[in-house]
Design an enzyme around this catalytic site. Structure first.
Site, short mmCIF file in Angstrom:
data_model
loop_
_atom_site.label_atom_id
_atom_site.label_comp_id
_atom_site.label_asym_id
_atom_site.label_seq_id
_atom_site.Cartn_x
_atom_site.Cartn_y
_atom_site.Cartn_z
N ASP A 43 0.93 -1.29 -0.02
CA ASP A 43 0.03 0.18 -0.04
C ASP A 43 0.94 1.41 0.04
O ASP A 43 0.43 2.04 -0.67
CB ASP A 43 -0.81 -0.05 1.08
CG ASP A 43 -2.21 -0.75 1.05
OD1 ASP A 43 -2.31 -1.37 -0.21
OD2 ASP A 43 -2.97 -1.20 2.09
N TYR A 46 2.13 2.21 -3.30
CA TYR A 46 1.13 2.41 -4.25
C TYR A 46 0.67 3.98 -3.76
O TYR A 46 0.63 4.82 -4.81
CB TYR A 46 -0.09 1.71 -4.09
CG TYR A 46 -1.48 2.08 -4.88
CD1 TYR A 46 -1.43 1.79 -6.18
CD2 TYR A 46 -2.30 3.17 -4.19
CE1 TYR A 46 -2.44 2.34 -7.04
CE2 TYR A 46 -3.30 3.31 -4.97
CZ TYR A 46 -3.49 2.99 -6.33
OH TYR A 46 -4.64 3.47 -7.26
N ASP A 47 0.45 4.14 -2.52
CA ASP A 47 0.35 5.39 -2.15
C ASP A 47 1.09 6.57 -2.44
O ASP A 47 0.94 7.74 -2.74
CB ASP A 47 -0.13 5.46 -0.70
CG ASP A 47 -1.24 4.74 -0.30
OD1 ASP A 47 -2.13 4.85 -0.99
OD2 ASP A 47 -1.28 4.26 0.96
N LYS A 125 -10.93 2.07 9.34
CA LYS A 125 -10.83 1.77 7.69
C LYS A 125 -10.66 0.34 7.60
O LYS A 125 -9.72 -0.27 7.66
CB LYS A 125 -9.83 2.60 7.09
CG LYS A 125 -9.78 2.34 5.68
CD LYS A 125 -8.73 3.42 4.95
CE LYS A 125 -8.95 3.37 3.29
NZ LYS A 125 -8.80 2.10 2.71
N CYS A 438 17.38 -8.11 -20.93
CA CYS A 438 17.80 -9.24 -21.95
C CYS A 438 17.25 -8.73 -23.06
O CYS A 438 15.88 -8.70 -23.15
CB CYS A 438 17.31 -10.70 -21.31
SG CYS A 438 17.80 -11.88 -22.65
N CYS A 443 15.21 -15.91 -25.72
CA CYS A 443 15.46 -16.23 -24.38
C CYS A 443 14.30 -16.97 -23.72
O CYS A 443 13.00 -16.53 -24.14
CB CYS A 443 15.64 -15.01 -23.37
SG CYS A 443 15.55 -15.35 -21.76
#
Length: 682
Positions: A43, A46-47, A125, A438, A443
Site C-alpha cells: 500500500d 502505491y500511495d 478503515k 535481456c 530467451c
C-alpha cells in the site's frame, strides 16, 4: 489566468514523461488489486506513486485528464459476472498520512464552510470488499460490488449466503420504498487463519490476506463456495433512498438506524466533536490495531452534519467531506538470505529478496521486491544483512534499509548480473533506463512470458488457456512463438497429463474462436510491443490497414499519430525489424490470421464523433458493449454528470443522474435511438 503569469507554469518533457509512467504503473496495479484481487506491491508503494501523480497534476493542471487514475475509482470489473450500474456513484476516499495533512484537510473544510463547527463520525478503515445491498420495501433484492464506481458486478446470490446480512430489514413495515446500504465484506483474523488451514489441508492455494479472501469469496459464480467462507458484512453508509425526504440530519443518527435495521457496523465507531478528539481516536486505534478482530489500515472521518456534506459534494473520485487517515506501514526486522533475479516478458531483470520467514501483521513474509539495481545500491542492501521490512497489509513487502550495526565484516555488496540468468546472453541498459534488459528474443523466459501475455486478458483474452498450460507447451518444445498456438491439435494436447479429451477439445475450440474473431487492434496489443497498450493499439489499428502497413511505417509516420512520441515510435519500429518477429508475422500470414482495419476504425465522421456521452440505468445490451460501440463511433464516454455532456443514454431505472441531466438541459436518448444514430454517417 494567463499562462505567462507566475501562478501558472508549463510542465517539462521530463514531467510529462513521469506522469505517463505513473499512470501506467498505477493503472496496472489498480487492475491487479481491484480486478484480480492479486496485488504485487505494498500500500505504501502505491500511495507514494499516487500522491506523486496527484502533486504533478495539481502543479500542472494541463496534465490532468478525465481518464487519469486520480479521477477514477478502482478498476474495470471481470467479465464473467453480470454487470449493473449504481444509481448513485460509489466513490473512493482520499487519504492523509500525517497530522500536518489532517490539519490541511481541516483548513480546506474551514475555507469552504466558514463559521461552521465541525464534528466527525470516525470508524476504522476496514480492509475488505466494498458492497452495495439494495432493499425494496424492506426486502433484499440485489447486491453489487463497487466495480469501477459507476458499474458493479451483480453478486446477489452469493451475498444471500452471508449470515449477518438481513434478507429482510428489521422493522420493515416502516422501511423506505428503496434503500441502498453500503459497507464492507470482511473476514476476521481468526477465521482467516482457519480458512487458510483448510486450504492447506485440501492442497489448494493459500489466500494472501483477509481482503483477498473476502473479495474472492464474494465474486463467485457458485454461491455454495461463498456460503462455505466465514464472511461478515459491516455497514457504513447508504446510497439512494426513496422517498428522498427520508433522510437523517447527522451521520451518527444514520449509524444508529443501520443498527436498528439489523446491520452490523464497524467496531469502535465514535462521534468526535473536535480535531483533538479525532487525533486521540487515531492514536488509540493505531495502538489497538493488531488486537482488533478485523484487519484495519487506518481510520475514516466523515463530517457528522449531513447538510454540510451535501454542500461540499464530491470530486470526480472522492467526497470532499470525508478522508481516510492511513496508518504507517508495519516494520519488522529479519534476515535477507539471498537475492534472486527474475526475467519478465519485456526482458527486464527484477531482483527479488528471499527473506527468513517472519510474521508481519498476521501474514508470514518470505519475499520482498527490490525493483532494480539502483535501489539495491542506494539502500546498500547485501545478502546476509539484517533488514527492516515494511508491510502495509499487502502481499509483497518492501525492504526499507539494512541494519548496518549487525552487518558482518565479511559482507560484500551484491553484484548485479551482466548476463541473463536464463539464456546467459549479455544484458543492457537502454536509453539510460534504471532496468537491465535481456534483448535476446529467443530467451526461454522472454518467450514464455510473451506467449502468456498473448493469451491473457491484456492480449487476446483466450478463455481456458492459462499460465500452467503455456509453461507445459513451451518447456516441452511444442510451441516457441504465439503463432504456434494456432497449429496445436487435440492430439498434441492429449499427450499432457490431466488433459482429457473434453478439455483438449475445448482448448482447440477457444483458439479457433480467437482466430475467427481477432481484430487488428487486439492482435497488435497481444504482440506485447513495448510501450504499446490497448489505447495505443487502437490508434495504430485505426491508422494502418494491416500489420504489413504498420511494419513498414517510418518513424515520422508513427510520430504524426496522437499520443505516439519518439520512444514509442522507436519501440514499434524495433519490434518489426527483429528477425524473430518478422518470422512470427509471416507465420500469422501463412495461417490466414491477418485481420485488417475495420470500418469502425476509420476516421469517417458519424453522428457521435467528438460528442461526450454518459450511460445510466439498466440497458438491454451489456454496458461494456455499449461503451465500446460509442467509442468506436468516435464518442467520449464520461462517468459523471456535468454541463459538458452532449447526450445521456438512459436505460431502465436511471436514478438521480437522469434528473440532474434534465436540470442541466442535456439531451436524453433511449437505447434504441442511440443504436439507430450510430448508423448515421455525416
Amino acid at each position: 489566468m494567463s499562462i505567462n503569469s507566475p501562478q501558472y507554469s508549463l510542465p517539462s518533457k521530463k514531467e510529462k514523461q513521469r506522469v505517463r509512467e505513473l499512470r501506467k504503473f498505477i493503472n496496472h496495479h489498480n487492475y491487479l488489486y481491484y480486478t484480480l484481487d492479486d496485488p504485487e506491491i505494498s500500500d505504501s508503494e502505491y500511495d507514494k506513486a499516487f500522491q506523486e501523480l496527484l502533486t504533478l497534476e495539481n502543479t500542472f493542471p494541463s496534465l490532468k485528464t478525465n481518464n487519469s487514475p486520480t479521477q477514477k475509482v478502482g478498476n474495470n470489473i471481470l467479465k464473467k459476472l453480470e454487470e449493473q450500474p449504481h444509481r448513485q456513484r460509489m466513490y473512493s476516499l482520499d487519504n492523509v498520512f500525517s497530522n500536518d495533512e489532517w490539519e490541511g484537510f481541516l483548513k480546506r473544510l474551514a475555507n469552504a464552510l466558514p463559521e461552521v463547527p465541525f464534528s466527525f463520525w470516525c470508524d476504522p478503515k476496514m480492509d475488505g470488499l466494498a458492497l452495495e445491498l439494495i432493499y425494496e420495501k424492506g426486502q433484499l433484492t440485489s447486491a453489487l460490488t463497487r466495480g469501477d464506481g459507476d458499474i458493479g458486478e451483480v453478486v446477489t446470490e452469493a451475498v444471500r449466503t452471508i449470515s449477518n446480512i438481513p434478507k429482510r430489514l428489521k422493522h420493515s413495515i416502516n422501511a423506505p420504498e428503496l434503500l441502498e446500504i453500503r459497507g464492507e465484506v470482511v473476514i476476521s483474523r481468526a477465521d482467516f487463519k482457519k480458512l487458510n488451514k483448510e486450504q492447506e489441508k485440501k492442497k489448494k492455494k493459500l489466500f494472501a490476506n483477509p481482503r483477498n479472501a473476502a473479495s474472492g469469496s464474494v465474486r463467485q459464480l457458485d454461491p455454495t463456495i461463498t456460503a462455505s467462507r466465514p464472511l461478515r458484512f459491516l455497514a457504513y453508509g447508504i446510497g439512494e433512498i426513496q422517498p428522498s425526504s427520508l433522510k437523517w440530519n447527522t451521520y451518527h443518527e444514520l449509524m444508529s438506524y443501520l443498527k436498528e435495521y439489523g446491520f452490523e457496523t464497524p467496531p469502535k465507531g465514535k462521534l468526535c466533536i473536535s480535531s483533538t478528539e479525532v487525533q486521540s481516536y487515531y492514536t488509540r486505534l493505531q495502538a489497538q490495531r493488531y488486537s482488533l478482530r478485523y484487519e484495519i489500515d487506518g481510520i475514516v472521518m466523515k463530517l457528522d452534519d449531513i447538510q454540510s456534506q451535501e454542500k461540499l459534494g464530491y470530486t470526480s473520485r472522492a467526497p470532499r467531506f470525508a478522508i481516510a487517515w492511513k496508518f504507517p506501514a508495519t516494520q519488522v526486522q529479519t534476515r535477507l538470505l539471498q537475492i534472486h533475479i527474475q526475467v519478465g516478458r519485456t526482458g527486464v531483470l527484477t531482483p527479488v529478496a528471499e527473506l527468513e520467514p517472519i510474521n508481519v501483521g498476521g501474514a508470514t513474509i518470505s519475499r520482498a521486491t527490490l525493483h532494480n539495481e539502483d535501489e539495491i545500491k542506494n539502500k546498500d542492501i547485501r545478502p546476509g544483512d539484517m533488514v527492516i521490512v515494511q508491510r502495509a497489509g499487502d502481499v509483497i513487502p518492501e525492504i526499507v534499509s539494512p541494519i548496518l550495526s549487525d552487518r558482518s565484516a565479511k559482507s560484500k555488496p551484491f553484484v548485479f548480473p551482466k548476463i541473463c540468468p536464463v539464456c546467459h546472453e549479455k544484458v543492457y541498459r537502454i536509453n539510460n533506463e534504471v532496468a537491465w534488459r535481456c534483448i535476446n528474443l529467443s530467451c526461454p523466459a522472454i518467450r514464455l512470458q510473451s506467449i502468456i501475455y498473448f493469451v491473457s486478458k491484456s492480449g487476446l483474452n483466450i478463455q481456458g488457456i492459462g499460465q500452467r498450460l503455456i509453461e507445459l507447451l513451451v518447456t516441452s518444445g511444442c510451441i516457441k512463438t504465439p503463432a504456434d498456438l494456432f497449429t496445436l491439435t487435440t492430439a498434441d494436447l492429449l499427450t499432457y497429463k490431466r488433459m482429457g479429451a473434453k478439455l483438449a477439445a475445448k482448448t482447440i475450440q477457444a483458439l479457433s474462436l480467437a482466430k475467427q474473431t481477432m481484430s487488428l487492434h487486439r492482435l497488435i496489443c497481444a504482440l506485447g510491443i513495448r510501450h504499446v497498450g490497448e489505447q495505443t493499439a487502437r490508434i495504430l489499428a485505426s491508422s494502418f490497414i494491416d500489420l504489413d502497413a504498420l511494419s513498414s511505417a517510418s518513424l515520422e509516420d508513427l510520430q504524426q499519430l496522437s499520443e505516439i512520441g519518439p520512444e514509442v515510435a522507436s519501440s514499434i519500429q524495433a519490434f518489426f525489424k527483429n528477425k524473430a518477429n518478422i518470422q512470427m508475422i509471416n507465420q500469422f500470414r501463412e495461417m490466414n490470421i491477418w485481420p485488417i482495419q475495420q470500418v469502425n476504425d476509420t476516421t469517417t465522421k458519424g453522428f457521435f464523433t467528438g460528442k461526450k456521452l454518459l450511460f445510466t440505468g439498466t440497458l438491454e445490451r451489456p454496458r461494456a458493449e455499449m461503451k465500446r460501440l460509442a467509442e468506436e463511433a468516435g464518442a467520449i464516454v464520461m462517468t459523471g454528470i456535468s454541463h459538458k455532456l452532449d447526450y445521456v443514454i438512459a436505460g431502465k431505472n436511471p436514478g438521480s443522474k437522469l434528473n440532474k441531466a434534465q436540470e442541466l438541459h442535456i439531451s436524453i436518448l433511449d437505447e434504441p435511438t442511440f443504436l439507430q444514430k450510430l448508423l448515421i454517417v455525416l
